[in-house]
Design a protein around this motif. Structure first.
Motif, short mmCIF file in Angstrom:
data_model
loop_
_atom_site.label_atom_id
_atom_site.label_comp_id
_atom_site.label_asym_id
_atom_site.label_seq_id
_atom_site.Cartn_x
_atom_site.Cartn_y
_atom_site.Cartn_z
N LEU A 245 0.84 -1.19 0.00
CA LEU A 245 0.00 0.00 0.00
C LEU A 245 0.89 1.25 0.00
O LEU A 245 1.65 1.47 0.93
N PRO A 246 0.78 2.08 -1.03
CA PRO A 246 1.66 3.27 -1.09
C PRO A 246 1.28 4.30 -0.04
O PRO A 246 0.15 4.32 0.47
N SER A 247 2.21 5.17 0.26
CA SER A 247 2.04 6.14 1.34
C SER A 247 0.82 7.02 1.13
O SER A 247 0.10 7.33 2.09
N GLU A 248 0.55 7.41 -0.11
CA GLU A 248 -0.60 8.30 -0.34
C GLU A 248 -1.92 7.60 -0.05
O GLU A 248 -2.89 8.22 0.40
N LEU A 249 -1.96 6.27 -0.27
CA LEU A 249 -3.18 5.53 0.07
C LEU A 249 -3.27 5.25 1.57
O LEU A 249 -4.36 5.14 2.12
N VAL A 250 -2.12 5.14 2.23
CA VAL A 250 -2.14 5.05 3.69
C VAL A 250 -2.77 6.32 4.27
O VAL A 250 -3.60 6.27 5.17
N ASP A 251 -2.40 7.46 3.71
CA ASP A 251 -2.99 8.73 4.16
C ASP A 251 -4.51 8.73 3.99
O ASP A 251 -5.24 9.15 4.89
N ARG A 252 -4.97 8.27 2.85
CA ARG A 252 -6.41 8.22 2.61
C ARG A 252 -7.12 7.26 3.56
O ARG A 252 -8.23 7.52 4.04
N LEU A 253 -6.45 6.13 3.85
CA LEU A 253 -7.06 5.14 4.73
C LEU A 253 -7.15 5.66 6.16
O LEU A 253 -8.11 5.38 6.89
N ILE A 254 -6.16 6.43 6.56
CA ILE A 254 -6.18 7.02 7.91
C ILE A 254 -7.41 7.92 8.07
O ILE A 254 -8.06 7.93 9.12
N VAL A 255 -7.75 8.63 7.03
CA VAL A 255 -8.88 9.57 7.09
C VAL A 255 -10.20 8.86 7.37
O VAL A 255 -11.08 9.41 8.03
N VAL A 256 -10.33 7.61 6.91
CA VAL A 256 -11.59 6.88 7.09
C VAL A 256 -11.47 5.78 8.14
O VAL A 256 -12.41 5.00 8.34
N ALA A 257 -10.34 5.69 8.81
CA ALA A 257 -10.08 4.57 9.72
C ALA A 257 -11.01 4.58 10.93
O ALA A 257 -11.36 5.64 11.46
N ASP A 258 -11.39 3.36 11.35
CA ASP A 258 -12.06 3.19 12.63
C ASP A 258 -11.09 2.42 13.54
O ASP A 258 -9.93 2.21 13.18
N ALA A 259 -11.58 1.99 14.70
CA ALA A 259 -10.68 1.36 15.67
C ALA A 259 -10.06 0.07 15.12
O ALA A 259 -8.89 -0.22 15.37
N GLU A 260 -10.85 -0.73 14.37
CA GLU A 260 -10.32 -1.98 13.83
C GLU A 260 -9.24 -1.72 12.78
O GLU A 260 -8.18 -2.35 12.80
N ILE A 261 -9.52 -0.83 11.86
CA ILE A 261 -8.54 -0.51 10.81
C ILE A 261 -7.28 0.09 11.42
O ILE A 261 -6.16 -0.19 11.00
N ALA A 262 -7.46 0.90 12.46
CA ALA A 262 -6.32 1.56 13.10
C ALA A 262 -5.34 0.56 13.70
O ALA A 262 -4.13 0.82 13.73
N VAL A 263 -5.85 -0.58 14.16
CA VAL A 263 -4.96 -1.60 14.73
C VAL A 263 -3.94 -2.04 13.70
O VAL A 263 -2.74 -2.15 13.99
N ASP A 264 -4.40 -2.31 12.47
CA ASP A 264 -3.48 -2.76 11.42
C ASP A 264 -2.60 -1.62 10.91
O ASP A 264 -1.43 -1.83 10.60
N ALA B 24 -1.49 0.84 12.65
CA ALA B 24 -0.47 1.13 13.67
C ALA B 24 0.68 0.13 13.63
O ALA B 24 1.78 0.41 14.12
N ARG B 25 0.45 -1.04 13.02
CA ARG B 25 1.50 -2.07 12.95
C ARG B 25 2.37 -1.92 11.71
O ARG B 25 3.34 -2.67 11.54
N ARG B 26 2.04 -1.00 10.83
CA ARG B 26 2.81 -0.86 9.60
C ARG B 26 4.24 -0.43 9.89
O ARG B 26 4.48 0.54 10.62
N ALA B 27 5.18 -1.13 9.29
CA ALA B 27 6.59 -0.81 9.51
C ALA B 27 6.98 0.50 8.83
O ALA B 27 7.98 1.13 9.21
N ASP B 28 6.20 0.91 7.81
CA ASP B 28 6.56 2.11 7.07
C ASP B 28 5.76 3.34 7.49
O ASP B 28 5.82 4.39 6.82
N LEU B 29 5.02 3.24 8.59
CA LEU B 29 4.20 4.38 9.03
C LEU B 29 5.12 5.52 9.47
O LEU B 29 6.00 5.34 10.31
N SER B 30 4.92 6.69 8.91
CA SER B 30 5.75 7.84 9.27
C SER B 30 5.26 8.47 10.56
O SER B 30 4.15 8.20 11.02
N HIS B 31 6.08 9.35 11.12
CA HIS B 31 5.69 10.05 12.34
C HIS B 31 4.46 10.92 12.09
O HIS B 31 3.53 10.97 12.90
#
Length: 505
Positions: free
Chosen positions: A14-33, A35-42
């Protein structure tokens, strides 16, 4: 769709720009996964914590949030996570120790490196569970003071604390030198005498099954003794007096201690309860005489425990393997066998001995290959997943033993794509083999497609990158949510499909 988005959140492609989009719609379940991403930026971690407050805790534990990012007044759970990881600020502890939420003070009590004034406040907390949590993790000095606490629940926690001084643990075990406890959780809540019904139907009741108090806080005192016996710091001299105790749980706790003298072991070896004898049988403290006694025990759990004892002689272990199910895991004594012992076991006329040594994965090539050609199917099943076996030897196993070894051959790390294809089409099908093929690094697309026919293997195969993209896309709508989630996490999922899956706000 939520499970699909969870899978997408875990997708390494999943590219970084799609990670950004997913964060915008994330709920608690999606956030769990996420938060585990090794490439998640600060920056993404900050955005996720702002979107889903609960995610701040896992982000803090992962080191993606720092003390500068967290306000203990608005994010107390994240602050506690940083304190637990020794990455928080000392001044937070003085704020959190007065938090009105008991559970937060409990979490604070478990944090390392608390300043003395905060420890003192926690030790006098009005809620006994906070004090008990402190007692479980605190320093030797504080544990010594809390051992005489008037509440029995606090003493029980001290008994489990491996930082508590040996003399303190001995006193908790025997009661000598300590004033009697005045309260316990049972008499805090119920009129004594009281025995908690193990089948209690009260939804608001959290007393342990069978908890009791007649004024002497007997169930908590008993649990304190058990914790002290299980605590490796408690002196041996203090625990051996319980070898003949009427409580099964105390004798059972004693049986696993590696510091038991021979006399105590001998008494436990004739205990009426098989669980005590089984734990003793696995204990390296027993001598050769007791090993031979326990090898003839009528209970299979006792003999199985002895098979897992790292000191059991090879000849005894070989005998046990012929009469007792020892499991598929490599036994400690076989793992430590010398080269000469390995050679003797591999050449033994007893197939049980050959099966045991075949479980090792570091055998010399000559011994490995000889065991691969063994006439006994159980030996071959044990050796089949050994690395380094040639395709010819693996196919010869199949020719001789058929369905009995298909799954084990499929688990061999060196199985070729062609061999795995053949195994996936084996008649009759072997369900366990499908699961091994589905996770195998060499599995081809045709083999993985065959694995989709099996319910459990389908969940594994759906996440394999070798699947055709069109099949992965079809699996996104599978009726099995685990399959759909695995497909969404598949790194070969086309980028356009990933983008279409994320709702646009």
């Amino acid at each position: 769709m939520n499970r699909v988005l969870c899978g997408l959140a875990a997708n390494v492609s999943l590219p970084s720009e799609l990670v950004d989009r997913l964060i915008v719609v994330a709920d608690a379940e999606i956030a769990v996964d996420l938060a585990r991403r090794a490439d998640l930026s600060h920056a993404q971690a900050l955005a996720l914590a702002a979107r889903v407050e609960e995610s701040a805790v896992s982000l803090a534990y992962a080191g993606l949030l720092t003390a500068a990012d967290v306000d203990p007044a608005t994010q107390p759970e994240a602050a506690l996570a940083l304190l637990a990881a020794r990455a928080g600020r000392t001044e937070w502890t003085r704020f959190l120790v007065e938090d009105p939420v008991v559970e937060r003070r409990e979490k604070l009590a478990a944090c390392p490196g608390l300043p003395p004034d905060v420890v003192e406040m926690l030790a006098s907390d009005p809620d006994v569970q906070v004090v008990a949590e402190l007692a479980l993790w605190t320093t030797p000095e504080t544990a010594t003071g809390l051992a005489a606490h008037p509440h029995a629940e606090v003493r029980r926690s001290v008994a489990a604390n491996e930082a508590a001084p040996p003399a303190v643990l001995a006193a908790l075990l025997t009661g000598e030198g300590l004033p009697p406890a005045q309260r316990c959780l049972v008499c805090d809540r119920e009129e004594v005498p009281f025995v908690h019904d193990p089948q209690c139907s009260r939804l608001d009741c959290d007393l342990p099954p069978g908890a009791s108090c007649d004024g002497s806080h007997e169930s908590t005192r008993h649990e304190t003794q058990r914790m002290a016996i299980l605590n490796p710091v408690t002196p041996t001299d203090a625990v051996v007096g319980f070898v003949g105790h009427p409580s099964l749980l105390l004798r059972w706790a004693l049986a696993g201690r590696p510091d038991l003298p021979v006399e105590a072991c001998a008494r436990l070896a004739v205990d009426a309860h098989a669980g005590v004898r089984a734990d003793l049988a696995e204990n390296p403290a027993i001598d050769d005489a007791l090993i031979h006694v326990l090898a003839t025990d009528h209970n299979p759990e006792v003999r199985r425990g002895l098979a897992h004892n790292p000191r059991v002689p090879i000849d005894v272990l070989t005998h046990l393997a012929g009469t007792t199910r020892t499991g598929a895991a490599l036994l400690p004594r076989i793992a430590s066998a010398s080269p000469d012992e390995v050679e003797r076991l591999a050449a033994s006329p007893n197939p049980a001995a050959r099966m045991l040594v075949a479980q090792r994965r570091d055998l010399p090539p000559a011994i490995r290959d000889a065991l691969a050609a063994d006439p006994d199917a159980k030996v071959v099943k044990s050796i089949a997943s050994h690395p380094g076996l040639s395709e010819g030897l693996l196919r010869a196993m199949l020719d001789r033993h058929g369905v009995r070894v298909v799954a084990e051959v499929a688990a061999n790390p060196d199985a070729t794509p062609v061999l795995l294809d053949d195994l996936a089409r084996h008649e009759p099908p072997v369900r366990k083999a499908f699961r091994e093929i589905a996770r195998h690094r060499n599995a081809s697309a045709p083999a993985l497609l065959a694995c989709l026919a099996d319910t459990q293997a389908r969940r594994i195969a759906a996440g394999r990158a070798a699947l055709p993209a069109s099949i992965i896309e079809e699996l996104l709508t599978d009726t099995d949510r685990q399959v759909a989630e695995a497909a969404a996490a598949n790194p070969s999922l086309p980028l356009a499909v990933m983008s279409d899956l994320i709702p646009r706000l």
